[in-house]
Motif scaffolding. Structure first.
Motif, PDB file in Angstrom:
ATOM      1  N   ALA A 323      12.777  -9.661  15.423  1.00  0.00           N
ATOM      2  CA  ALA A 323      11.671 -10.360  16.090  1.00  0.00           C
ATOM      3  C   ALA A 323      10.776 -11.044  15.061  1.00  0.00           C
ATOM      4  CB  ALA A 323      10.875  -9.386  16.946  1.00  0.00           C
ATOM      5  N   GLU A 324      10.477 -10.353  13.976  1.00  0.00           N
ATOM      6  CA  GLU A 324       9.646 -10.944  12.925  1.00  0.00           C
ATOM      7  C   GLU A 324      10.370 -12.117  12.261  1.00  0.00           C
ATOM      8  OE1 GLU A 324       8.856  -7.695  10.355  1.00  0.00           O
ATOM      9  OE2 GLU A 324       7.375  -6.761  11.695  1.00  0.00           O
ATOM     10  N   TYR A 326      12.845 -14.142  13.422  1.00  0.00           N
ATOM     11  CA  TYR A 326      13.022 -15.350  14.230  1.00  0.00           C
ATOM     12  C   TYR A 326      11.695 -15.920  14.702  1.00  0.00           C
ATOM     13  CZ  TYR A 326      17.973 -14.607  13.883  1.00  0.00           C
ATOM     14  OH  TYR A 326      19.240 -14.465  13.379  1.00  0.00           O
ATOM     15  N   SER A 327      10.644 -15.130  14.704  1.00  0.00           N
ATOM     16  CA  SER A 327       9.316 -15.690  14.970  1.00  0.00           C
ATOM     17  C   SER A 327       8.895 -16.577  13.804  1.00  0.00           C
ATOM     18  CB  SER A 327       8.297 -14.571  15.175  1.00  0.00           C
ATOM     19  OG  SER A 327       8.603 -13.820  16.338  1.00  0.00           O
ATOM     20  N   ARG A 328       9.143 -16.137  12.568  1.00  0.00           N
ATOM     21  CA  ARG A 328       8.825 -16.967  11.400  1.00  0.00           C
ATOM     22  C   ARG A 328       9.634 -18.258  11.420  1.00  0.00           C
ATOM     23  NH1 ARG A 328       9.381 -12.098   8.563  1.00  0.00           N
ATOM     24  NH2 ARG A 328      11.409 -12.818   7.768  1.00  0.00           N
ATOM     25  N   ASN A 330      10.793 -19.888  13.870  1.00  0.00           N
ATOM     26  CA  ASN A 330      10.417 -20.790  14.959  1.00  0.00           C
ATOM     27  C   ASN A 330       8.916 -21.053  15.009  1.00  0.00           C
ATOM     28  OD1 ASN A 330      13.011 -21.192  16.728  1.00  0.00           O
ATOM     29  ND2 ASN A 330      13.004 -19.016  16.208  1.00  0.00           N
ATOM     30  N   ARG A 332       6.312 -19.112  15.389  1.00  0.00           N
ATOM     31  CA  ARG A 332       5.650 -18.472  16.523  1.00  0.00           C
ATOM     32  C   ARG A 332       5.062 -17.137  16.082  1.00  0.00           C
ATOM     33  NH1 ARG A 332       9.605 -19.380  21.784  1.00  0.00           N
ATOM     34  NH2 ARG A 332       9.850 -21.630  21.543  1.00  0.00           N
ATOM     35  N   THR A 334       4.587 -13.233  16.042  1.00  0.00           N
ATOM     36  CA  THR A 334       5.557 -12.170  16.320  1.00  0.00           C
ATOM     37  C   THR A 334       5.143 -11.405  17.569  1.00  0.00           C
ATOM     38  OG1 THR A 334       6.023 -11.914  13.970  1.00  0.00           O
ATOM     39  CG2 THR A 334       6.673 -10.092  15.421  1.00  0.00           C
ATOM     40  N   VAL A 365      12.982 -14.071  21.647  1.00  0.00           N
ATOM     41  CA  VAL A 365      11.854 -14.669  20.925  1.00  0.00           C
ATOM     42  C   VAL A 365      11.719 -16.145  21.273  1.00  0.00           C
ATOM     43  CG1 VAL A 365      11.059 -15.354  18.629  1.00  0.00           C
ATOM     44  CG2 VAL A 365      11.827 -13.020  19.027  1.00  0.00           C
ATOM     45  N   ASP A 371       3.112 -12.860  24.626  1.00  0.00           N
ATOM     46  CA  ASP A 371       2.862 -12.231  23.335  1.00  0.00           C
ATOM     47  C   ASP A 371       3.542 -10.875  23.236  1.00  0.00           C
ATOM     48  OD1 ASP A 371      -0.574 -11.236  24.152  1.00  0.00           O
ATOM     49  OD2 ASP A 371       1.347 -10.869  25.140  1.00  0.00           O
TER      50      ASP A 371
END
Length: 506
Positions: A323-324, A326-328, A330, A332, A334, A365, A371
């Motif tokens: 999650a961390e 693919y948030s970075r 994209n 977005r 986390t 994600v 959130d």
């Protein structure tokens, strides 16, 4: 100067195929084109391409079937699916088969180029690692921790290592850790998938060949053993190695030499060998599919990676990590993991192991607008059969972008009708027949774009008595597009008006 990245574009529509290839060429990629899934497989070899872009619906082998074949050939190859007829079920199936992403038509050149760049950046094979830096394997599982400790102790030796584990558990990542922890870490790390290369080519790939050894051998080529000189050679899917080559591999291990095809003398090699397999080689030996003497040569230090279902303590740890990550990627924030999401993680068997979990978290994600990730997000992604006994969670509904409305929205009241014009209130699932052009049509709000497109095209076609050319002119779209969509709608069971205009047919 770095070599240009190579992309294979697959589509049975020449215009679409050439358009995508041109957009990628202008962005600096080297492209090749294939007009079918079968042609794509004939062009593809491990390492031949850095990414593949393929249409979903094609004559013969479709995009999903091609994706499965390509991932079997090269599990790290990013595949992008392109289609005008997307659905949630198709997206789930594409993700399950290992597709990196899913582009819906229409899209612009920049969107295609960015999607390809993102896919290639995500490919672990292209992520540079500093010399000697070992990859990180996250775990809280005691059995896996013991395996990792054993692997690090074995790294200092020259002994051959056999890693047996299910697909998706990280066998090659463990091999990289062993290489990076060994005195050979500054030399080459070379991997070959024994199942992905045709038997008649595998020998030359492993051992190399001399100029003139066979038709087309215009120069000598070293094999993977020589390419890994001083470093580590990984033989992935060793259980798929043909019996005819097992004896030659045994000799190479014993003598530390290789014989090139067409060569006149053996060549000494110094490599550390690591074999990977998802098969039980002891059983393969008993059933006569694997040589016993080769098995014992490989099984000097056996290592086993437990499947993800045996590592319940790692599920949340890995989910947070992905999650961390693919948030970075994209840009977005986390998302947090809601209690229902944590519970849902343990209610799926994860037959695809870490690879399946990573793909699932990435998709959550990307598609989750909130959130926090919830159990409903995972249930939507994996389908109703994916989670066992997941409790209903009325407080955590699926995200709006993932959920379909419970019922069709009611039709709005009919608008005022201009004098002299007819108004028809229509069902978008039933194209109008025999209604003249210029008729006003009222449709409900909230109709998906593909359904609207189908309604207007087929209704216009009926109004024009099946004339494809006039339909394309009236709707201002290419005639080829009209014909392709007619074929799609016919396959879906819609009635298509016949054309009585000579060559103006499908």
């Amino acid at each position: 100067m770095a070599n240009p990245l190579r992309v294979l574009v697959v589509d049975d529509d020449p215009g679409m195929r050439e358009g995508m290839a041109l957009s990628l060429k202008r962005a600096g990629f080297v492209t090749e084109q294939a007009r079918s899934g079968e042609d794509a497989l004939r062009l593809t070899r491990p390492g031949a391409f850095d990414a593949v872009v393929t249409d979903l619906r094609m004559t013969g082998m479709d995009g999903l079937q091609l994706t499965a074949r390509l991932k079997a050939l090269d599990s790290g190859l990013p595949v992008l699916l392109v289609t005008a007829f997307g659905s949630l079920d198709t997206a789930r199936e594409a993700m399950r088969l290992g597709a990196f992403d899913y582009l819906s038509k229409p899209f612009g050149p920049d969107e295609l180029v960015q999607a390809v760049k993102k896919a290639i950046r995500s490919d672990d094979r292209l992520r540079a690692e500093a010399p000697g830096e070992a990859p990180v394997i996250l775990t809280q599982d005691p059995a896996l921790a013991e395996t990792l400790a054993l692997a690090r102790r074995a790294a200092d030796s020259k002994a051959t290592i056999l890693i047996q584990a299910e697909s998706g558990t990280g066998k090659e990542l463990l091999a990289k850790l062993i290489h990076a922890s060994s005195p050979r870490r500054k030399a080459a790390f070379v991997a070959i998938n024994c199942a992905a290369i045709p038997e008649n080519l595998l020998e030359s790939e492993l051992f190399g060949y001399e100029k003139g050894a066979f038709t087309g051998a215009t120069s000598a080529k070293p094999g993977r053993f020589e390419q890994a000189e001083g470093g580590t050679l990984v033989l992935d899917e060793i259980g798929e190695l043909p019996l005819a080559l097992q004896g030659k591999l045994l000799r190479a291990i014993q003598e530390r030499t290789v014989d090139r095809l067409g060569g006149s003398r053996p060549i000494a090699v110094d490599v550390r060998l690591i074999a990977l397999t998802n098969r039980d080689l002891a059983t393969e030996v008993k059933e006569g599919r694997f040589r016993e003497d080769l098995y014992y040569r490989l099984n000097v230090i056996p290592l086993r990676l437990p499947p993800l279902r045996e590592r319940p303590a790692d599920l949340e740890l890995l989910a947070l990590h992905f999650a961390e990550r693919y948030s970075r990627e994209n840009d977005r924030p986390t998302p947090a993991l809601a209690p229902s999401f944590r519970e849902a993680l343990g209610r799926h068997g994860w037959p695809g192991n870490i690879r399946e979990l990573e793909n699932a978290i990435q998709r959550c994600v990307v598609l989750n607008p909130g959130d926090a990730l919830t159990g409903a997000d995972l249930a939507w992604l994996l389908g109703p059969e994916g989670l066992e006994g997941l409790p209903d969670d009325a407080e955590l509904p699926p995200p709006p972008v993932m959920a379909a409305p419970a019922a069709p929205l009611p039709a709005p009241p009919p608008p005022p009708v201009p004098a002299g014009r007819d108004l028809r209130v229509a069902d978008p699932h039933e194209p109008l027949k025999g209604v003249p052009l210029g008729t006003l049509v009222a449709l409900p709000l909230g109709i998906p774009l593909p359904e609207l497109e189908r309604f207007w095209l087929l209704s216009t076609l009926w109004a024009l008595e099946g004339n494809r050319t006039h339909c394309s002119q009236k709707l201002e779209i290419a005639l080829r597009t009209v014909r392709n969509k007619i074929n799609e709608y016919r396959e879906a069971g819609f009635e298509i008006p016949a054309s009585g205009h000579g060559r103006d047919t499908d």
